[in-house]
Design an enzyme around this catalytic site. Structure first.
Site, short mmCIF file in Angstrom:
data_model
loop_
_atom_site.label_atom_id
_atom_site.label_comp_id
_atom_site.label_asym_id
_atom_site.label_seq_id
_atom_site.Cartn_x
_atom_site.Cartn_y
_atom_site.Cartn_z
NE ARG A 105 -3.85 0.56 1.85
CZ ARG A 105 -5.08 0.69 2.29
NH1 ARG A 105 -5.44 1.50 3.47
NH2 ARG A 105 -6.07 0.00 1.77
CG HIS A 132 -8.12 -0.21 -3.03
ND1 HIS A 132 -7.35 -1.00 -2.63
CD2 HIS A 132 -8.85 0.21 -1.78
CE1 HIS A 132 -7.61 -1.32 -1.40
NE2 HIS A 132 -8.52 -0.57 -0.84
CD GLN A 135 -12.84 -2.12 -1.13
OE1 GLN A 135 -12.07 -1.81 -0.31
NE2 GLN A 135 -14.03 -2.44 -1.08
CG ASP A 223 -13.68 6.03 -1.13
OD1 ASP A 223 -13.83 5.97 0.17
OD2 ASP A 223 -12.63 6.04 -1.72
CB CYS A 262 -14.12 1.03 -0.38
SG CYS A 262 -13.66 2.55 -0.01
NE ARG A 290 -9.99 -5.56 0.22
CZ ARG A 290 -9.22 -4.62 0.67
NH1 ARG A 290 -10.00 -3.45 1.17
NH2 ARG A 290 -7.96 -4.54 0.71
#
Ligand code: CP
Ligand code: NVA
Length: 303
Positions: A105, A132, A135, A223, A262, A290
């Site tokens: 990340r 991402h 996700q 988001d 998310c 996830r």
């Protein structure tokens, strides 16, 4: 030695590979629910580099490796020599000698590409400023479960055209989901991302009108307005996103829509508390998925 497969963006999987990974995720989800052994990565190790905070990504990857019989190592960027200036390419080559797969990340998307260029083990993008894909994998699994497939599904993205949005645009194109994206002027999806979606057979519609985007949608996704690293832009972003909140008024035009986020959510900004707590919210299914999606991805990459 064969070149490793990396997962830097959702379309690093072909349509067929995406289907295979999602099928495997469903199988792992069933296996876990039934208490069946699925220690497919026994003795294998995942290194996890984090330049930004995380709850879901860290815990789902770490737990996933444990459930698969393997092991995960948390490598906070400031706890390893990367934080004192060791080049990414040296970090990558060193980790390649120890671990079987690396999840990272990072801030700059270019940097996850540098890791991949110098790695002899698969690199998985656990979020960059631009993308991402882990996700999106979980999002597609969630929509597939909710709608019983992707055929005829229409989705609306409302808010910032950020990393989560960009990967979702590409993922929706791969899956064949009809997508409309509503963002304020200046906060839209990159042209290159829209172009990639079109090359994959998608036809994302873009608008600055949230009500038009959600009209009749099966899924409404949002988001945060201020992503990690954008804290200095809080005031200007809060002004720019006025009118883009996912709330009960907006959802009147999408009476059957499930609501996705998310997480983490900033209630009262991009989404209201009553929407996220309502029956139509599937945000914790997304969070759970996830785990299943990434277990499938890891075992597929390491096969
Ligand atoms: N959705 C997501 O990636 O959450 P975390 O930042 O908690 O990992
Ligand atoms: N867009 C958000 C996603 C967090 C999972 C961020 O980058 O902070």
């Amino acid at each position: 030695m064969a070149e490793p497969r990396h997962f830097l963006e959702i379309d690093d999987l072909s349509r067929e590979e995406l289907t295979a990974v999602l099928d495997r995720a469903e199988a792992y989800k069933r296996a876990e629910a039934n208490g069946e052994d699925h220690a497919d990565l026994e003795g294998q190790t995942l290194g996890m580099i984090f330049q930004k905070p995380s709850t879901r990504t860290r815990v789902s990857f770490e737990t996933g490796m444990t459930q698969l019989g393997g092991h995960a190592i948390f490598l906070g960027a400031d706890d390893i020599q990367l934080g004192r200036g060791e080049p990414l390419k040296d970090t990558s080559r060193t980790l390649s000698r120890y671990v079987d797969v690396v999840m990272a990340r990072l801030f700059k998307h270019d940097n996850v590409e540098v890791l991949a260029e110098h790695s002899s083990v698969p690199i998985v993008n656990g979020l960059t400023d631009d993308a991402h894909p882990c996700q999106t994998l979980a999002d597609l699994l969630t929509i597939h479960e909710e709608a019983g497939g992707f055929e005829g599904v229409s989705a609306a993205w409302v808010g910032d055209g950020n990393n989560v949005a960009q990967s979702f645009v590409i993922g929706a194109a791969l899956a064949g989901i009809d997508l409309t994206v509503a963002t304020p002027d200046g906060y839209g999806i990159d042209d290159a991302v829209l172009e990639r979606a079109r090359e994959l057979g998608g036809d994302p519609t873009t608008t600055t009108d949230p009500a038009a985007a959600v009209d009749g949608a099966d899924v409404v996704y949002t988001d945060v307005w201020i992503s990690m690293g954008q804290e200095d832009e809080r005031d200007v972003r809060t002004d720019a996103f006025e009118g883009f909140q996912v709330n009960a008024d907006l959802l009147e035009d999408a009476p059957d829509a499930s609501v996705m986020h998310c997480l983490p959510a900033h209630r009262g900004e991009e989404i209201t508390d009553n929407v996220i707590e309502s029956d139509r919210s599937i945000v914790f299914d997304q969070a759970e998925n996830r785990l299943h999606a990434q277990k499938a991805l890891l075992s597929w990459l390491l096969e």
